[in-house]
Motif scaffolding. Structure first.
Motif, PDB file in Angstrom:
ATOM      1  N   SER A  94      55.770 -20.241 -25.121  1.00  0.00           N
ATOM      2  CA  SER A  94      54.303 -20.268 -25.195  1.00  0.00           C
ATOM      3  C   SER A  94      53.685 -19.979 -23.836  1.00  0.00           C
ATOM      4  O   SER A  94      52.663 -19.283 -23.745  1.00  0.00           O
ATOM      5  CB  SER A  94      53.815 -21.622 -25.694  1.00  0.00           C
ATOM      6  OG  SER A  94      54.292 -21.872 -26.991  1.00  0.00           O
ATOM      7  N   ALA A  95      54.287 -20.490 -22.776  1.00  0.00           N
ATOM      8  CA  ALA A  95      53.769 -20.236 -21.428  1.00  0.00           C
ATOM      9  C   ALA A  95      53.872 -18.753 -21.081  1.00  0.00           C
ATOM     10  O   ALA A  95      52.939 -18.176 -20.513  1.00  0.00           O
ATOM     11  CB  ALA A  95      54.527 -21.081 -20.402  1.00  0.00           C
ATOM     12  N   PHE A  98      51.214 -16.978 -22.948  1.00  0.00           N
ATOM     13  CA  PHE A  98      49.932 -17.256 -22.302  1.00  0.00           C
ATOM     14  C   PHE A  98      49.752 -16.408 -21.052  1.00  0.00           C
ATOM     15  O   PHE A  98      48.670 -15.854 -20.818  1.00  0.00           O
ATOM     16  CB  PHE A  98      49.814 -18.746 -21.966  1.00  0.00           C
ATOM     17  CG  PHE A  98      48.714 -19.051 -21.000  1.00  0.00           C
ATOM     18  CD1 PHE A  98      47.391 -18.771 -21.321  1.00  0.00           C
ATOM     19  CD2 PHE A  98      48.989 -19.622 -19.773  1.00  0.00           C
ATOM     20  CE1 PHE A  98      46.373 -19.049 -20.425  1.00  0.00           C
ATOM     21  CE2 PHE A  98      47.979 -19.907 -18.875  1.00  0.00           C
ATOM     22  CZ  PHE A  98      46.663 -19.618 -19.204  1.00  0.00           C
ATOM     23  N   PHE A  99      50.804 -16.277 -20.232  1.00  0.00           N
ATOM     24  CA  PHE A  99      50.694 -15.463 -19.021  1.00  0.00           C
ATOM     25  C   PHE A  99      50.390 -14.003 -19.364  1.00  0.00           C
ATOM     26  O   PHE A  99      49.592 -13.357 -18.693  1.00  0.00           O
ATOM     27  CB  PHE A  99      51.964 -15.550 -18.181  1.00  0.00           C
ATOM     28  CG  PHE A  99      52.229 -16.920 -17.614  1.00  0.00           C
ATOM     29  CD1 PHE A  99      51.196 -17.803 -17.321  1.00  0.00           C
ATOM     30  CD2 PHE A  99      53.527 -17.342 -17.397  1.00  0.00           C
ATOM     31  CE1 PHE A  99      51.446 -19.062 -16.800  1.00  0.00           C
ATOM     32  CE2 PHE A  99      53.785 -18.599 -16.882  1.00  0.00           C
ATOM     33  CZ  PHE A  99      52.744 -19.459 -16.585  1.00  0.00           C
ATOM     34  N   TYR A 119      46.446 -20.049 -12.894  1.00  0.00           N
ATOM     35  CA  TYR A 119      46.968 -20.377 -14.219  1.00  0.00           C
ATOM     36  C   TYR A 119      48.457 -20.704 -14.169  1.00  0.00           C
ATOM     37  O   TYR A 119      48.913 -21.620 -14.863  1.00  0.00           O
ATOM     38  CB  TYR A 119      46.692 -19.239 -15.202  1.00  0.00           C
ATOM     39  CG  TYR A 119      45.218 -18.935 -15.345  1.00  0.00           C
ATOM     40  CD1 TYR A 119      44.282 -19.953 -15.469  1.00  0.00           C
ATOM     41  CD2 TYR A 119      44.748 -17.642 -15.327  1.00  0.00           C
ATOM     42  CE1 TYR A 119      42.929 -19.694 -15.575  1.00  0.00           C
ATOM     43  CE2 TYR A 119      43.392 -17.359 -15.444  1.00  0.00           C
ATOM     44  CZ  TYR A 119      42.492 -18.391 -15.567  1.00  0.00           C
ATOM     45  OH  TYR A 119      41.154 -18.131 -15.674  1.00  0.00           O
ATOM     46  N   ILE A 120      49.217 -19.993 -13.362  1.00  0.00           N
ATOM     47  CA  ILE A 120      50.639 -20.299 -13.216  1.00  0.00           C
ATOM     48  C   ILE A 120      50.814 -21.668 -12.562  1.00  0.00           C
ATOM     49  O   ILE A 120      51.641 -22.488 -12.994  1.00  0.00           O
ATOM     50  CB  ILE A 120      51.358 -19.184 -12.430  1.00  0.00           C
ATOM     51  CG1 ILE A 120      51.405 -17.903 -13.265  1.00  0.00           C
ATOM     52  CG2 ILE A 120      52.762 -19.617 -12.012  1.00  0.00           C
ATOM     53  CD1 ILE A 120      51.866 -16.672 -12.501  1.00  0.00           C
ATOM     54  N   THR A 123      49.961 -24.311 -15.074  1.00  0.00           N
ATOM     55  CA  THR A 123      50.970 -24.415 -16.124  1.00  0.00           C
ATOM     56  C   THR A 123      52.176 -25.215 -15.658  1.00  0.00           C
ATOM     57  O   THR A 123      52.648 -26.114 -16.350  1.00  0.00           O
ATOM     58  CB  THR A 123      51.410 -23.022 -16.592  1.00  0.00           C
ATOM     59  OG1 THR A 123      50.270 -22.329 -17.098  1.00  0.00           O
ATOM     60  CG2 THR A 123      52.475 -23.108 -17.669  1.00  0.00           C
ATOM     61  N   GLY A 127      50.439 -28.580 -16.698  1.00  0.00           N
ATOM     62  CA  GLY A 127      50.957 -28.341 -18.035  1.00  0.00           C
ATOM     63  C   GLY A 127      50.179 -27.235 -18.717  1.00  0.00           C
ATOM     64  O   GLY A 127      49.032 -26.932 -18.363  1.00  0.00           O
ATOM     65  N   LEU A 128      50.808 -26.622 -19.700  1.00  0.00           N
ATOM     66  CA  LEU A 128      50.156 -25.583 -20.486  1.00  0.00           C
ATOM     67  C   LEU A 128      48.944 -26.151 -21.214  1.00  0.00           C
ATOM     68  O   LEU A 128      47.966 -25.451 -21.444  1.00  0.00           O
ATOM     69  CB  LEU A 128      51.151 -24.965 -21.477  1.00  0.00           C
ATOM     70  CG  LEU A 128      50.654 -23.806 -22.322  1.00  0.00           C
ATOM     71  CD1 LEU A 128      50.240 -22.631 -21.445  1.00  0.00           C
ATOM     72  CD2 LEU A 128      51.702 -23.380 -23.320  1.00  0.00           C
ATOM     73  N   SER A 129      48.986 -27.440 -21.538  1.00  0.00           N
ATOM     74  CA  SER A 129      47.870 -28.083 -22.237  1.00  0.00           C
ATOM     75  C   SER A 129      46.618 -28.150 -21.368  1.00  0.00           C
ATOM     76  O   SER A 129      45.521 -28.360 -21.883  1.00  0.00           O
ATOM     77  CB  SER A 129      48.264 -29.487 -22.689  1.00  0.00           C
ATOM     78  OG  SER A 129      48.615 -30.278 -21.573  1.00  0.00           O
ATOM     79  N   ALA A 131      46.295 -25.604 -18.594  1.00  0.00           N
ATOM     80  CA  ALA A 131      46.092 -24.225 -18.152  1.00  0.00           C
ATOM     81  C   ALA A 131      45.436 -23.364 -19.232  1.00  0.00           C
ATOM     82  O   ALA A 131      44.511 -22.594 -18.930  1.00  0.00           O
ATOM     83  CB  ALA A 131      47.421 -23.603 -17.725  1.00  0.00           C
ATOM     84  N   LEU A 132      45.884 -23.464 -20.466  1.00  0.00           N
ATOM     85  CA  LEU A 132      45.339 -22.625 -21.536  1.00  0.00           C
ATOM     86  C   LEU A 132      43.867 -22.942 -21.831  1.00  0.00           C
ATOM     87  O   LEU A 132      43.041 -22.024 -21.840  1.00  0.00           O
ATOM     88  CB  LEU A 132      46.186 -22.735 -22.802  1.00  0.00           C
ATOM     89  CG  LEU A 132      45.693 -21.942 -24.011  1.00  0.00           C
ATOM     90  CD1 LEU A 132      45.605 -20.454 -23.693  1.00  0.00           C
ATOM     91  CD2 LEU A 132      46.601 -22.183 -25.199  1.00  0.00           C
TER      92      LEU A 132
END
Length: 144
Positions: A94-95, A98-99, A119-120, A123, A127-129, A131-132
């Motif tokens: 998922s990461a 997302f990238f 964003y990296i 992430t 966490g992706l939760s 960053a997204l």
């Protein structure tokens, strides 16, 4: 070892095809809901999710601070059993997706790609939760 996800991400980064830009079409013409109000609600929702996404993972990570100090112990716990392996792999894939999305959207919206570093960092640091939703919030800001 380079995985297929990393190779796909590298291809997206080096792919230099221009993405056509277009104005978003507003699909709310048949309702009485203002498009501006719905965009403001989405911005607020994304911002709240980014805040929650920065708090929730760290609440659980701080329950065992020894895993944060030792990368080896962290990865042992992340891959401790089949369920943890499945969730870790799901999160990593998922990461990467997302990238790829963020890279293409930054190009489409003509926003500096230096935001990818943010964003990296979010992430892998939070966490992706976090960053997204933060990316979606920033995208709504640039759609004005």
């Amino acid at each position: 070892m380079i995985t297929s996800e990393v190779i796909v991400f590298i291809i997206f980064l080096w792919h230099d095809r221009d993405i056509p830009t277009h104005e978003p079409q507003i699909m709310l013409k048949s309702t009485n809901v203002s498009a501006t109000n719905s965009f403001n609600l989405m911005k607020l929702l994304y911002l709240l999710l980014a805040i929650a996404g920065s708090i929730a993972p760290w609440f659980w990570l701080l329950q065992d601070p020894t895993a944060l100090v030792s990368p080896t112990l962290f990865f042992q716990k992340a891959f401790a059993n089949n369920i943890a392996i499945a969730l870790t792999n799901d999160l990593l894939i998922s990461a990467v997706a997302f990238f790829c999305l963020a890279w293409m959207e930054l190009k489409r919206l003509r926003v500096s790609r230096w935001w990818m570093l943010v964003y990296i960092g979010l992430t892998f640091g939070v966490g992706l939760s976090c960053a997204l939703p933060f990316f979606l919030y920033r995208r709504e800001l640039s759609n004005k």
